[in-house]
Design an enzyme around this catalytic site. Structure first.
Site, PDB file in Angstrom:
ATOM      1  N   ASP A   1      15.117 143.512 -73.827  1.00  0.00           N
ATOM      2  CA  ASP A   1      15.285 141.777 -74.423  1.00  0.00           C
ATOM      3  C   ASP A   1      14.545 141.258 -75.104  1.00  0.00           C
ATOM      4  O   ASP A   1      14.174 140.268 -75.463  1.00  0.00           O
ATOM      5  CB  ASP A   1      16.135 140.678 -73.572  1.00  0.00           C
ATOM      6  CG  ASP A   1      16.934 139.956 -74.576  1.00  0.00           C
ATOM      7  OD1 ASP A   1      18.020 139.869 -75.187  1.00  0.00           O
ATOM      8  OD2 ASP A   1      17.098 138.384 -73.348  1.00  0.00           O
TER       9      ASP A   1
ATOM     10  N   HIS B   1      23.481  98.353 -95.950  1.00  0.00           N
ATOM     11  CA  HIS B   1      23.569  98.370 -98.191  1.00  0.00           C
ATOM     12  C   HIS B   1      21.539  99.046 -98.160  1.00  0.00           C
ATOM     13  O   HIS B   1      21.107  97.703 -98.240  1.00  0.00           O
ATOM     14  CB  HIS B   1      23.839  97.411 -98.554  1.00  0.00           C
ATOM     15  CG  HIS B   1      24.422  98.142-100.331  1.00  0.00           C
ATOM     16  ND1 HIS B   1      23.303  97.934-100.558  1.00  0.00           N
ATOM     17  CD2 HIS B   1      25.305  97.952-100.293  1.00  0.00           C
ATOM     18  CE1 HIS B   1      23.265  97.679-102.317  1.00  0.00           C
ATOM     19  NE2 HIS B   1      24.955  97.972-102.537  1.00  0.00           N
TER      20      HIS B   1
ATOM     21  N   HIS C   1      19.442 135.281 -83.100  1.00  0.00           N
ATOM     22  CA  HIS C   1      19.628 133.905 -83.596  1.00  0.00           C
ATOM     23  C   HIS C   1      19.954 133.255 -84.834  1.00  0.00           C
ATOM     24  O   HIS C   1      19.776 132.148 -85.342  1.00  0.00           O
ATOM     25  CB  HIS C   1      18.618 132.765 -83.055  1.00  0.00           C
ATOM     26  CG  HIS C   1      18.342 133.013 -81.391  1.00  0.00           C
ATOM     27  ND1 HIS C   1      17.093 132.233 -81.131  1.00  0.00           N
ATOM     28  CD2 HIS C   1      18.726 133.914 -80.778  1.00  0.00           C
ATOM     29  CE1 HIS C   1      17.604 132.681 -79.199  1.00  0.00           C
ATOM     30  NE2 HIS C   1      18.578 133.717 -79.631  1.00  0.00           N
TER      31      HIS C   1
ATOM     32  N   ASP D   1      20.709 140.768 -79.402  1.00  0.00           N
ATOM     33  CA  ASP D   1      20.198 140.013 -78.787  1.00  0.00           C
ATOM     34  C   ASP D   1      21.460 139.618 -78.422  1.00  0.00           C
ATOM     35  O   ASP D   1      22.309 138.567 -77.944  1.00  0.00           O
ATOM     36  CB  ASP D   1      19.101 138.780 -78.959  1.00  0.00           C
ATOM     37  CG  ASP D   1      19.229 137.580 -78.107  1.00  0.00           C
ATOM     38  OD1 ASP D   1      18.333 138.079 -77.239  1.00  0.00           O
ATOM     39  OD2 ASP D   1      18.251 136.274 -78.613  1.00  0.00           O
TER      40      ASP D   1
ATOM     41  N   HIS E   1      21.231 139.398 -70.631  1.00  0.00           N
ATOM     42  CA  HIS E   1      22.583 138.351 -70.602  1.00  0.00           C
ATOM     43  C   HIS E   1      23.552 139.038 -71.888  1.00  0.00           C
ATOM     44  O   HIS E   1      23.230 139.345 -72.784  1.00  0.00           O
ATOM     45  CB  HIS E   1      21.726 137.513 -71.613  1.00  0.00           C
ATOM     46  CG  HIS E   1      21.417 137.186 -72.496  1.00  0.00           C
ATOM     47  ND1 HIS E   1      22.390 136.780 -74.058  1.00  0.00           N
ATOM     48  CD2 HIS E   1      19.849 137.646 -73.212  1.00  0.00           C
ATOM     49  CE1 HIS E   1      21.048 137.244 -74.455  1.00  0.00           C
ATOM     50  NE2 HIS E   1      19.672 137.425 -74.044  1.00  0.00           N
TER      51      HIS E   1
ATOM     52  N   THR F   1      24.533 104.410-101.082  1.00  0.00           N
ATOM     53  CA  THR F   1      23.205 104.005-100.791  1.00  0.00           C
ATOM     54  C   THR F   1      23.616 103.001 -99.733  1.00  0.00           C
ATOM     55  O   THR F   1      23.743 102.381 -99.445  1.00  0.00           O
ATOM     56  CB  THR F   1      22.959 102.703-101.735  1.00  0.00           C
ATOM     57  OG1 THR F   1      24.297 102.276-102.143  1.00  0.00           O
ATOM     58  CG2 THR F   1      22.701 103.748-103.289  1.00  0.00           C
TER      59      THR F   1
ATOM     60  N   ASP G   1      26.018 136.009 -73.246  1.00  0.00           N
ATOM     61  CA  ASP G   1      26.448 135.910 -73.444  1.00  0.00           C
ATOM     62  C   ASP G   1      25.190 136.091 -75.638  1.00  0.00           C
ATOM     63  O   ASP G   1      24.239 136.445 -75.774  1.00  0.00           O
ATOM     64  CB  ASP G   1      26.542 134.199 -73.307  1.00  0.00           C
ATOM     65  CG  ASP G   1      24.536 134.207 -72.512  1.00  0.00           C
ATOM     66  OD1 ASP G   1      23.560 135.353 -72.325  1.00  0.00           O
ATOM     67  OD2 ASP G   1      24.106 132.828 -72.908  1.00  0.00           O
TER      68      ASP G   1
ATOM     69  N   GLU H   1      21.954 133.343 -70.822  1.00  0.00           N
ATOM     70  CA  GLU H   1      20.384 133.234 -70.921  1.00  0.00           C
ATOM     71  C   GLU H   1      20.331 132.344 -71.793  1.00  0.00           C
ATOM     72  O   GLU H   1      19.363 131.152 -72.465  1.00  0.00           O
ATOM     73  CB  GLU H   1      20.302 134.422 -71.307  1.00  0.00           C
ATOM     74  CG  GLU H   1      18.734 135.259 -71.119  1.00  0.00           C
ATOM     75  CD  GLU H   1      18.422 134.798 -72.465  1.00  0.00           C
ATOM     76  OE1 GLU H   1      16.715 134.077 -73.062  1.00  0.00           O
ATOM     77  OE2 GLU H   1      18.828 134.024 -74.043  1.00  0.00           O
ATOM     78  N   GLU H   2      20.794 132.030 -73.037  1.00  0.00           N
ATOM     79  CA  GLU H   2      20.898 131.222 -74.271  1.00  0.00           C
ATOM     80  C   GLU H   2      21.004 130.060 -73.775  1.00  0.00           C
ATOM     81  O   GLU H   2      21.037 129.080 -74.739  1.00  0.00           O
ATOM     82  CB  GLU H   2      21.785 131.893 -75.361  1.00  0.00           C
ATOM     83  CG  GLU H   2      22.090 133.479 -75.854  1.00  0.00           C
ATOM     84  CD  GLU H   2      20.816 133.186 -76.584  1.00  0.00           C
ATOM     85  OE1 GLU H   2      19.318 132.824 -76.765  1.00  0.00           O
ATOM     86  OE2 GLU H   2      19.926 134.922 -76.935  1.00  0.00           O
TER      87      GLU H   2
ATOM     88  N   SER I   1      11.124 133.213 -75.367  1.00  0.00           N
ATOM     89  CA  SER I   1      11.457 133.339 -74.067  1.00  0.00           C
ATOM     90  C   SER I   1      12.686 133.981 -72.935  1.00  0.00           C
ATOM     91  O   SER I   1      13.198 133.412 -73.630  1.00  0.00           O
ATOM     92  CB  SER I   1      11.713 131.568 -74.166  1.00  0.00           C
ATOM     93  OG  SER I   1      10.715 130.718 -74.785  1.00  0.00           O
TER      94      SER I   1
END
Ligand code: BES
Ligand code: MN
Ligand code: MN
Length: 455
Positions: A179, A212, A426, A119, A86, A314, A88, A152-153, A398
């Site tokens: 990969d 609030h 990643h 990757d 891949h 807050t 990408d 792929e990603e 994966s």
């Protein structure tokens, strides 16, 4: 081996320059702002396949990003290797944590730093250069088909459509993918399995607007607190996943299989030091190798809600969100797991909030055989190139399309990866050792040679 080594040595600088050019394309598939860059990357890959000697090179449009196809059929009687990869990449953020910009490849300490270095640009490009080498030295032993995709990603949905519509064109004897990771250059290994994936996004909604926190706090449930409680309850005291039915289909390995997996070298102290942690965590009764290879997991990938800007505000927020992923092992089914998760999450939500679960992409787990001709060819190729027989391991990541190759094309896969788990996939400062890149280019022609010989 001598011809191979000589060719790689004589072309080292060009092999690096071309990879650097490929790495300069920001081919982020997840973000439509990069669509043009993704297409330009496909064009570059197609050009390089043509330059290397591939025929019928085509940039195949899909409903998403294009797939690059190319082939070289030398003799229909010879075995055919389908190379998948891949082009990408994952988004590069957080940008401020990169030492050098993600799309300006830089060498430090013998490593190429760039998004996609490992990757998967650095890894699939080895196959194009190995193919060039085999063409140039007249040593091509098998027919080769290349299918390099751009999604792929983001789950490979459109590749699934393409595979189903192009079964004849993709006919082959084995799928070869680089990969994944090996243990190290000194300890080569071959992954023999990948985990599946079920990915969901959850939203917890409380009051119909931000409130609030002084006026309403104490009387109205805070969605961020509720989300935190719900998420915390998804693991039990043994760090097992507390979703009823989650483990029902999990294949348990027998004693012998577990022992052999645990024979792979693992240096716990080095592992912790590399990650900057003092202690490891995980499912009780399993080793780290098992926890990341043969056991399913549930992770929170991101969580947000309320005020996260500068200073203090807050507020009792109206909503909280999280993205969660579950890694699956044989024989868990991603759709079934997503349904189990959804049912469970809706059931445990207290009355103070409403919850919504949105499924994202998923993927089936896969195991690859170790008694096949293709596995033996990979084993011999690595043994010759590295001087050591590779150790079979189970990968934690994966590649959802692998199970589709098996179901739609009837093809088994060999996962001949040359990355390292520590290559920051990643993550900021992704890297790939130059040595692994060249070693991969040397190993691939040997795979083709032995696959033809043993077939
Ligand atoms: N190359 C990885 C998968 C991988 C990494 C396998 C390391 C084994 C070892 C692949 O690009 C990837 O990241 N896949 C995704 C799945 C996809 C559906 C987003 C993953 O594993 O998260
Ligand atoms: Mn990958
Ligand atoms: Mn990836």
């Amino acid at each position: 081996m001598k011809t191979i080594k000589n060719y790689v040595e004589a072309n080292q600088q060009r092999f690096l320059d071309e990879l650097f050019e490929l790495l300069r394309f920001p081919s982020v598939s997840a973000d439509s702002a990069y669509s043009d860059d993704v297409r330009h990357t496909a064009e570059y890959v197609a050009q390089k396949l043509t330059d290397a000697g591939a025929e019928n090179v085509e940039i195949c449009s899909t409903a998403g990003h294009p797939i690059v196809y190319g082939e070289k059929i030398i003799d229909p009687a010879k075995p055919t290797v389908l190379v998948y990869g891949h082009y990408d990449v994952q988004p590069p953020d957080p940008l401020e944590l990169w030492e050098t910009p993600p799309f300006e490849p830089t060498v430090r300490d013998g490593k190429i730093f760039a998004r996609g270095a490992c990757d998967d640009k650095g890894q699939f490009y080895m196959h194009i250069k190995a193919f060039e080498l085999m063409q140039a030295t007249n040593t091509l032993a098998c027919n080769v088909k290349f299918m390099i995709e751009g999604e792929e990603e983001v789950g490979s949905d459109n590749l699934g459509v393409f595979v189903k519509a192009n079964k004849e064109r993709l006919a082959a004897d084995v799928v070869l993918i680089s990969d994944t990771a090996m243990i190290s250059l000194d300890t080569p290994s071959l992954e023999t399995g990948l985990r599946g994936l079920s990915y969901v996004e959850v939203e917890v909604v409380g009051p119909n607007r931000d409130l609030h926190s002084g006026v309403y706090g104490g009387a109205v449930a805070n969605p961020v607190t509720i989300l935190a409680q719900l998420i915390a309850s998804l693991h039990d005291e043994n760090n097992r996943i507390a979703i009823p039915g989650f483990y029902d289909d999990v294949v348990e390995l027998n004693e012998a299989e577990r022992n052999s997996l645990n024979e792979a070298p693992f240096d716990e102290a080095a592992y912790k030091a590399d990650l900057g942690i003092n202690a490891l965590w995980g499912e009780k009764g399993y080793t780290t190798i098992e926890r990341t290879g043969i056991r399913p997991t549930l992770e929170v990938n991101g969580i947000w809600g309320g005020y996260i800007g500068k200073g203090a505000k807050t507020v009792l927020p109206s909503k909280a969100n999280a993205k969660l992923s579950m890694r699956l092992v044989p024989n868990q089914d991603p759709d079934k797991i997503t349904a189990l998760f959804t049912k469970h999450f809706e059931r445990i939500a207290p009355a103070y909030v409403t919850v919504k679960v949105t499924p994202h992409h998923g993927g089936h787990p896969a195991v690859t055989p170790t008694d096949s001709v293709a596995y033996r060819a990979a084993e011999k190729a690595i043994e010759e190139a590295f001087g050591k027989k590779p150790i079979p391991t189970r990968g934690g990541g994966s590649i959802p399309i692998v199970s589709l190759f098996e179901n739609e094309l009837g093809l088994k896969t060999v996962l001949m990866g040359f990355g390292l788990d520590s290559d920051n996939l990643h993550s900021p400062n992704e890297k790939y050792d130059i040595a692994n890149y060249f070693k991969g280019i040397e190993t691939i022609p040997l795979f083709h040679k032995y696959f033809a010989e043993l077939s």
